[in-house]
Write a protein that holds these residues in place. Sequence first.
Motif, PDB file in Angstrom:
ATOM      1  N   GLN A 192      46.020  50.136  35.874  1.00 31.42           N
ATOM      2  CA  GLN A 192      47.898  50.022  35.207  1.00 31.42           C
ATOM      3  C   GLN A 192      48.209  48.573  35.921  1.00 31.42           C
ATOM      4  OE1 GLN A 192      49.199  53.739  35.269  1.00 31.42           O
ATOM      5  NE2 GLN A 192      48.520  54.207  33.237  1.00 31.42           N
ATOM      6  N   MET A 193      48.171  48.925  36.974  1.00 38.00           N
ATOM      7  CA  MET A 193      49.025  47.728  38.329  1.00 38.00           C
ATOM      8  C   MET A 193      48.799  46.725  38.008  1.00 38.00           C
ATOM      9  SD  MET A 193      49.851  49.832  42.360  1.00 38.00           S
ATOM     10  CE  MET A 193      49.857  48.205  42.494  1.00 38.00           C
ATOM     11  N   GLY A 194      47.407  46.641  37.567  1.00 34.92           N
ATOM     12  CA  GLY A 194      46.636  44.803  37.176  1.00 34.92           C
ATOM     13  C   GLY A 194      46.207  44.859  38.139  1.00 34.92           C
TER      14      GLY A 194
ATOM     15  N   GLU B 279      47.814  51.098  48.408  1.00 36.07           N
ATOM     16  CA  GLU B 279      48.731  52.681  48.755  1.00 36.07           C
ATOM     17  C   GLU B 279      49.140  53.165  47.523  1.00 36.07           C
ATOM     18  OE1 GLU B 279      51.464  54.531  51.644  1.00 36.07           O
ATOM     19  OE2 GLU B 279      50.880  52.649  52.449  1.00 36.07           O
ATOM     20  N   LYS B 280      50.307  52.256  47.810  1.00 29.30           N
ATOM     21  CA  LYS B 280      51.091  52.068  45.965  1.00 29.30           C
ATOM     22  C   LYS B 280      50.492  52.986  44.866  1.00 29.30           C
ATOM     23  CE  LYS B 280      54.740  49.445  43.626  1.00 29.30           C
ATOM     24  NZ  LYS B 280      54.887  48.842  43.537  1.00 29.30           N
ATOM     25  N   SER B 281      49.020  52.693  44.565  1.00 25.26           N
ATOM     26  CA  SER B 281      48.342  52.737  43.144  1.00 25.26           C
ATOM     27  C   SER B 281      48.448  54.692  43.267  1.00 25.26           C
ATOM     28  CB  SER B 281      46.555  51.878  43.516  1.00 25.26           C
ATOM     29  OG  SER B 281      46.229  52.115  43.556  1.00 25.26           O
ATOM     30  N   ILE B 282      47.737  55.082  44.576  1.00 26.28           N
ATOM     31  CA  ILE B 282      47.680  56.058  44.985  1.00 26.28           C
ATOM     32  C   ILE B 282      49.373  56.809  45.039  1.00 26.28           C
ATOM     33  CG2 ILE B 282      46.817  57.753  46.210  1.00 26.28           C
ATOM     34  CD1 ILE B 282      44.374  55.842  47.620  1.00 26.28           C
TER      35      ILE B 282
ATOM     36  N   MET C  42      40.886  41.524  42.643  1.00 24.19           N
ATOM     37  CA  MET C  42      41.580  40.614  41.013  1.00 24.19           C
ATOM     38  C   MET C  42      40.312  39.962  40.118  1.00 24.19           C
ATOM     39  SD  MET C  42      43.160  38.369  44.430  1.00 24.19           S
ATOM     40  CE  MET C  42      43.594  37.021  44.141  1.00 24.19           C
ATOM     41  N   ASP C  43      40.433  40.922  39.845  1.00 22.80           N
ATOM     42  CA  ASP C  43      38.694  40.576  38.741  1.00 22.80           C
ATOM     43  C   ASP C  43      39.204  39.776  38.528  1.00 22.80           C
ATOM     44  OD1 ASP C  43      37.902  42.749  40.507  1.00 22.80           O
ATOM     45  OD2 ASP C  43      38.199  44.754  39.084  1.00 22.80           O
ATOM     46  N   ASN C  44      39.745  39.746  37.491  1.00 19.80           N
ATOM     47  CA  ASN C  44      40.425  38.408  36.269  1.00 19.80           C
ATOM     48  C   ASN C  44      40.324  37.149  36.930  1.00 19.80           C
ATOM     49  OD1 ASN C  44      42.397  39.385  37.943  1.00 19.80           O
ATOM     50  ND2 ASN C  44      44.262  38.629  36.288  1.00 19.80           N
ATOM     51  N   PHE C  45      40.100  36.986  38.204  1.00 16.72           N
ATOM     52  CA  PHE C  45      39.296  35.485  38.988  1.00 16.72           C
ATOM     53  C   PHE C  45      37.946  35.662  39.760  1.00 16.72           C
ATOM     54  CE2 PHE C  45      44.183  36.169  39.970  1.00 16.72           C
ATOM     55  CZ  PHE C  45      44.999  35.128  39.008  1.00 16.72           C
TER      56      PHE C  45
ATOM     57  N   HIS D 298      40.128  61.184  41.454  1.00 21.11           N
ATOM     58  CA  HIS D 298      40.512  60.247  41.734  1.00 21.11           C
ATOM     59  C   HIS D 298      39.860  59.364  40.664  1.00 21.11           C
ATOM     60  CE1 HIS D 298      37.128  61.460  45.266  1.00 21.11           C
ATOM     61  NE2 HIS D 298      38.695  60.748  45.687  1.00 21.11           N
ATOM     62  N   HIS D 299      39.964  59.779  39.159  1.00 24.94           N
ATOM     63  CA  HIS D 299      39.718  59.308  38.014  1.00 24.94           C
ATOM     64  C   HIS D 299      40.872  58.709  38.204  1.00 24.94           C
ATOM     65  CE1 HIS D 299      38.961  57.946  33.959  1.00 24.94           C
ATOM     66  NE2 HIS D 299      40.296  58.938  33.031  1.00 24.94           N
ATOM     67  N   GLN D 300      42.119  59.546  37.894  1.00 28.16           N
ATOM     68  CA  GLN D 300      44.098  59.349  37.898  1.00 28.16           C
ATOM     69  C   GLN D 300      44.301  57.986  38.551  1.00 28.16           C
ATOM     70  OE1 GLN D 300      46.066  60.624  35.905  1.00 28.16           O
ATOM     71  NE2 GLN D 300      44.252  61.934  35.515  1.00 28.16           N
ATOM     72  N   VAL D 301      43.592  58.109  39.694  1.00 28.66           N
ATOM     73  CA  VAL D 301      43.541  56.718  41.166  1.00 28.66           C
ATOM     74  C   VAL D 301      43.135  55.571  40.880  1.00 28.66           C
ATOM     75  CG1 VAL D 301      43.437  55.591  42.438  1.00 28.66           C
ATOM     76  CG2 VAL D 301      43.434  57.767  42.925  1.00 28.66           C
ATOM     77  N   GLU D 302      41.589  55.553  39.410  1.00 29.86           N
ATOM     78  CA  GLU D 302      42.023  54.308  38.658  1.00 29.86           C
ATOM     79  C   GLU D 302      42.086  54.041  38.031  1.00 29.86           C
ATOM     80  OE1 GLU D 302      38.724  50.884  38.368  1.00 29.86           O
ATOM     81  OE2 GLU D 302      38.869  52.516  39.566  1.00 29.86           O
ATOM     82  N   LEU D 303      42.596  55.042  36.866  1.00 26.51           N
ATOM     83  CA  LEU D 303      43.696  54.705  36.399  1.00 26.51           C
ATOM     84  C   LEU D 303      45.059  53.598  36.566  1.00 26.51           C
ATOM     85  CD1 LEU D 303      43.365  57.625  33.366  1.00 26.51           C
ATOM     86  CD2 LEU D 303      42.855  55.522  32.915  1.00 26.51           C
ATOM     87  N   SER D 304      45.328  54.662  37.967  1.00 28.80           N
ATOM     88  CA  SER D 304      46.527  53.551  38.189  1.00 28.80           C
ATOM     89  C   SER D 304      46.623  52.683  38.548  1.00 28.80           C
ATOM     90  CB  SER D 304      47.293  54.759  39.288  1.00 28.80           C
ATOM     91  OG  SER D 304      48.557  54.474  39.821  1.00 28.80           O
ATOM     92  N   MET D 305      45.097  51.976  38.977  1.00 26.24           N
ATOM     93  CA  MET D 305      45.074  50.680  39.866  1.00 26.24           C
ATOM     94  C   MET D 305      44.921  49.532  38.796  1.00 26.24           C
ATOM     95  SD  MET D 305      42.658  51.838  42.822  1.00 26.24           S
ATOM     96  CE  MET D 305      42.008  49.923  43.090  1.00 26.24           C
TER      97      MET D 305
END
Length: 279
Positions: A130-132, A141-144, A5-8, A121-128
Motif C-alpha cells: 500500500q505504501m508503494g 518501521e512505518k509500514s509495520i 523500489m521494485d518499479n525501478f 507477516h501477510h498484513q505487513v506485506e500488504l501494508s508495504m
Amino acid sequence: MLPRMDNFKAAIFTKRVIAFNESFVPVGPRSSIKPLAVIWHEGISGRKQEDLTSCYYAFFLFYKDIKKITIWLDNCSAQNKNWCLFTFLIFMINSQELETMVIDIFYFQPGHSFMSADSFHHQVELSMKQMGKIYDFCDYEKSIKNSNKGHVDVKVLDDKDFFDWKSECSIYKFKKNINRPMLNSLVHIRAERGLKYLLYSCTYDEYTPLRMLDFLKPSYLKNDFVRPQQKNELRGIQPEKKQSIIQTLVPLMPKSRHQFWFDFPTSDLVNDLYEESEN
C-alpha cells in the motif's frame, strides 16, 4: 530489502540492505495483546544466535510483568533451538529485570503449515504494498506500524540493544549423561524461577512428566548470572555496497531520504549477508 523500489529496474539489480523483523504474535483473533515486531537492519547487527537471543531479551523486557509466558516456535535449530538461547532462558527467568515465574517454549512439528506470525507477516506485506515504495528504515518501521489495522507494537533495536550472549553448555556433562536428549527431539522447554536448569519433554503429551536438563558449566553456575556486555558498535555493511546504493538508487528517492543512506554505517571487516551463513 531496503530500499524497496521494485518499479525501478535499477533496484532489482542493486544489492540492497537486509531488514529483519522478529515477530511475536499472540494466538487467537481476540487476544488483548498486540503483536510485537522487533526490527533492525544489517547495518546495526546481523542474524547470529546472539543477535536473535537479543531479540528475545527485548521481548521479555517488553512483557516483564506477565507471570507466565508461553511461546510457540518453529523448529529451526539455528535460530530457536540452541544452547545459547537455552543459557539465556535460565539467566532471564532468574533475573530481577522481570516478574515472570515460568517460561514455556513449545516447538511445532517440522512441516507445520501455519502459525499466527504468518498471518501478521501477510498484513505487513500488504501494508508495504500500500505504501508503494520503502525508501529507508523509517519507511519500513512505518509500514509495520500501519499493518494489522495499527494493532501492533514495534520495538526498534539499535546497537545498544544487542548483547554478546553465549552458550555456557558443558560438554563434560553431556558426555557423562548417556540419556541426554538431542536438540531435534525437544518439543517443550520450561524455565522456572529459582532453577538453574531447564525442564524438557520430547512429547506433546501433557501428562508426561518433564525431565531435568542440567547442562550449564559448573564455572558458570558458581557465580551470579550476569548480563553479558553490550555489543555497543554498529555492524555496518561493505563500503562498496553502500556506494552502489548511493550512486544507483538514492538519486531516485525524495531528498528527505538521502541522509539516511549517506549516514549508513560501513565496515571493511564484514561479509555480505547474501554470501555467508551467520546462523
